[in-house]
Design a protein around this motif. Structure first.
Motif, PDB file in Angstrom:
ATOM      1  N   LEU A 158       0.865  -1.185   0.012  1.00  0.00           N
ATOM      2  CA  LEU A 158       0.013  -0.120  -0.031  1.00  0.00           C
ATOM      3  C   LEU A 158       0.879   1.039   0.087  1.00  0.00           C
ATOM      4  O   LEU A 158       1.664   1.354   0.935  1.00  0.00           O
ATOM      5  CB  LEU A 158      -1.085  -0.038   1.275  1.00  0.00           C
ATOM      6  CG  LEU A 158      -1.755  -1.262   1.503  1.00  0.00           C
ATOM      7  CD1 LEU A 158      -2.638  -1.174   2.596  1.00  0.00           C
ATOM      8  CD2 LEU A 158      -2.827  -1.518   0.341  1.00  0.00           C
ATOM      9  N   ARG A 159       0.851   2.053  -1.001  1.00  0.00           N
ATOM     10  CA  ARG A 159       1.490   3.285  -1.208  1.00  0.00           C
ATOM     11  C   ARG A 159       0.722   4.600  -0.467  1.00  0.00           C
ATOM     12  O   ARG A 159      -0.157   4.861  -1.282  1.00  0.00           O
ATOM     13  CB  ARG A 159       1.980   3.462  -2.639  1.00  0.00           C
ATOM     14  CG  ARG A 159       3.030   2.438  -3.188  1.00  0.00           C
ATOM     15  CD  ARG A 159       3.142   2.502  -4.866  1.00  0.00           C
ATOM     16  NE  ARG A 159       3.959   1.587  -5.212  1.00  0.00           N
ATOM     17  CZ  ARG A 159       3.959   1.396  -6.608  1.00  0.00           C
ATOM     18  NH1 ARG A 159       3.182   2.025  -7.246  1.00  0.00           N
ATOM     19  NH2 ARG A 159       4.939   0.181  -7.168  1.00  0.00           N
ATOM     20  N   PHE A 160       1.193   5.062   0.380  1.00  0.00           N
ATOM     21  CA  PHE A 160       0.684   5.985   0.988  1.00  0.00           C
ATOM     22  C   PHE A 160       1.548   7.429   0.828  1.00  0.00           C
ATOM     23  O   PHE A 160       2.325   7.447   0.897  1.00  0.00           O
ATOM     24  CB  PHE A 160       0.412   6.029   2.535  1.00  0.00           C
ATOM     25  CG  PHE A 160      -0.397   5.020   2.983  1.00  0.00           C
ATOM     26  CD1 PHE A 160      -1.705   5.162   3.239  1.00  0.00           C
ATOM     27  CD2 PHE A 160      -0.160   3.547   3.298  1.00  0.00           C
ATOM     28  CE1 PHE A 160      -2.502   4.173   3.695  1.00  0.00           C
ATOM     29  CE2 PHE A 160      -0.813   2.640   3.669  1.00  0.00           C
ATOM     30  CZ  PHE A 160      -2.256   3.013   3.873  1.00  0.00           C
ATOM     31  N   PHE A 220      -1.438  -0.928  -4.314  1.00  0.00           N
ATOM     32  CA  PHE A 220      -2.492  -0.013  -4.335  1.00  0.00           C
ATOM     33  C   PHE A 220      -1.977   1.328  -3.866  1.00  0.00           C
ATOM     34  O   PHE A 220      -0.999   1.417  -2.780  1.00  0.00           O
ATOM     35  CB  PHE A 220      -3.553  -0.367  -3.629  1.00  0.00           C
ATOM     36  CG  PHE A 220      -4.418  -1.622  -4.109  1.00  0.00           C
ATOM     37  CD1 PHE A 220      -5.243  -1.565  -5.053  1.00  0.00           C
ATOM     38  CD2 PHE A 220      -4.056  -3.141  -3.645  1.00  0.00           C
ATOM     39  CE1 PHE A 220      -5.736  -2.715  -5.330  1.00  0.00           C
ATOM     40  CE2 PHE A 220      -4.528  -4.136  -3.972  1.00  0.00           C
ATOM     41  CZ  PHE A 220      -5.347  -3.966  -5.129  1.00  0.00           C
ATOM     42  N   ASN A 221      -2.473   2.644  -4.552  1.00  0.00           N
ATOM     43  CA  ASN A 221      -2.382   3.607  -3.925  1.00  0.00           C
ATOM     44  C   ASN A 221      -3.449   3.982  -3.063  1.00  0.00           C
ATOM     45  O   ASN A 221      -4.578   3.674  -3.426  1.00  0.00           O
ATOM     46  CB  ASN A 221      -2.132   4.651  -5.101  1.00  0.00           C
ATOM     47  CG  ASN A 221      -1.101   4.985  -5.928  1.00  0.00           C
ATOM     48  OD1 ASN A 221       0.157   4.377  -5.580  1.00  0.00           O
ATOM     49  ND2 ASN A 221      -1.195   5.134  -7.036  1.00  0.00           N
ATOM     50  N   ILE A 222      -2.964   4.320  -1.681  1.00  0.00           N
ATOM     51  CA  ILE A 222      -4.011   4.708  -0.885  1.00  0.00           C
ATOM     52  C   ILE A 222      -3.943   6.467  -0.320  1.00  0.00           C
ATOM     53  O   ILE A 222      -3.185   6.634   0.421  1.00  0.00           O
ATOM     54  CB  ILE A 222      -3.852   3.862   0.363  1.00  0.00           C
ATOM     55  CG1 ILE A 222      -4.220   2.401   0.111  1.00  0.00           C
ATOM     56  CG2 ILE A 222      -5.050   4.261   1.445  1.00  0.00           C
ATOM     57  CD1 ILE A 222      -5.337   1.690  -0.569  1.00  0.00           C
ATOM     58  N   GLY A 223      -4.709   6.908  -1.077  1.00  0.00           N
ATOM     59  CA  GLY A 223      -4.479   8.440  -0.695  1.00  0.00           C
ATOM     60  C   GLY A 223      -5.940   9.323  -0.786  1.00  0.00           C
ATOM     61  O   GLY A 223      -6.851   8.614  -0.972  1.00  0.00           O
ATOM     62  N   VAL A 224      -5.694  10.542  -0.927  1.00  0.00           N
ATOM     63  CA  VAL A 224      -7.051  11.267  -1.467  1.00  0.00           C
ATOM     64  C   VAL A 224      -7.170  11.651  -2.749  1.00  0.00           C
ATOM     65  O   VAL A 224      -8.231  12.171  -3.224  1.00  0.00           O
ATOM     66  CB  VAL A 224      -6.845  12.440  -0.638  1.00  0.00           C
ATOM     67  CG1 VAL A 224      -6.892  11.895   1.190  1.00  0.00           C
ATOM     68  CG2 VAL A 224      -5.702  13.365  -0.767  1.00  0.00           C
TER      69      VAL A 224
END
Length: 305
Positions: free
Chosen positions: A165-167, A230-234
């Protein structure tokens, strides 16, 4: 069965463990820092140690029945990579390999790896996508990307399911490392009426800790995903000026001025989170204003206590 959370005394680890314990999940926390906050909880055990200490790590697997690992431990700030590259690479690469080797040896079902948007280089596209060619601009980014590659290798050999998970920058109560939001809120809460910030027009992406934890839990509970990232951002960046405005909405009596200096952070495009929305059903709930308001209130209440 228990879940092992590395980096358990950090921002992600503390919030994640609290959320897991609410669901009555047994958790083993591992961190080089002492953790006493949850020591009285019967479903939580804390083990103190370093990721590079394979013997201490192995003792956890010998003493506890672990089903899954959430690997949030390691050096978690790009500045430290520049200041101490050896420490960063040893911790984030060799320490991560230790986790993967033990996951393999003890037949762990799933490993969730907390990676970073720092793996991306700045490009001219509107957003950063998981399929992009990656050339990290920092030693920290290289260390996190190497951890991803290692995890994919172990997963493709069938040793365990793996999700990276990329934050972007994660902000919220209990954050110990510096970031622009934390820095200004601390100054406000401690009574400074005139605050100076750097990098007025510079922009970064920020995600509130509660959204970050929800993304991790969605990945943990996913059944069909065996090896993915996965990208996990806004999905958008915020300038330092927008951060200042959001802080002033909660503290209208505070004056924030900007210097001509840079913030020192590497500006990047926002993360494209459409893949996480499709496969994990993840979408951030907190806007910058909502997150900063809650963060400020919680930080203020903790100081009063």
């Amino acid at each position: 069965m228990s879940i092992l959370v590395t980096g358990s005394a950090g921002l992600i680890g503390e919030a994640l463990i609290e959320s897991l314990l609410v669901e009555n999940v047994s958790v083993i926390g591992f961190d080089k820092k002492t953790q006493t906050k949850k020591s009285a909880t019967h479903n939580f055990v804390h083990v103190e140690g370093d990721l590079t200490d394979i013997n201490t790590l192995k003792s956890i697997f010998n003493e506890h029945s672990i089903e899954s690992i959430i690997h949030a431990g390691g050096i978690s700030h790009p500045f430290i990579g520049d200041q101490d590259p050896k420490l960063t690479l040893n911790t984030n690469i060799l320490g991560t390999m230790n986790i993967f080797e033990l996951a393999k040896e003890y037949s762990i079902k799933k490993v969730i790896y907390i990676s970073s948007g720092g793996v991306y280089h700045r490009n001219d596209d509107l957003s950063q996508q998981e399929k992009d060619i990656l050339r990290p601009p920092s030693i920290y980014g290289v260390s996190k990307l190497t951890g991803e590659h290692l995890g994919h290798v172990y997963s493709q050999k069938g040793y365990f399911d793996f999700i990276a998970l990329r934050f972007p920058f994660i902000y919220g109560p209990q954050r110990k490392m510096p970031d622009p939001i934390k820095d200004v809120i601390e100054k406000v809460v401690h009574g400074e009426k005139l605050i100076r910030m750097n990098g007025k027009e510079e922009s970064l992406e920020f995600i509130y800790i509660k959204d970050a934890i929800r993304g991790i839990q969605l990945a943990l509970n996913s059944q069909a995903i065996k090896d993915d990232v996965f990208n996990i951002g806004v999905g958008y960046t915020s300038t330092m000026e927008e951060i200042a405005h959001a802080v002033q909405m909660s503290f209208p009596k505070v004056t924030i001025e900007f210097t001509d200096q840079s913030s020192g952070y590497i500006a990047q495009r926002p993360l494209d989170c459409s893949k996480a929305e499709t496969k994990l059903n993840f979408r951030a709930n907190y806007t910058l204003e909502k997150g900063i308001k809650e963060y400020s209130q919680l930080y203020l209440s903790s100081c009063i206590e």
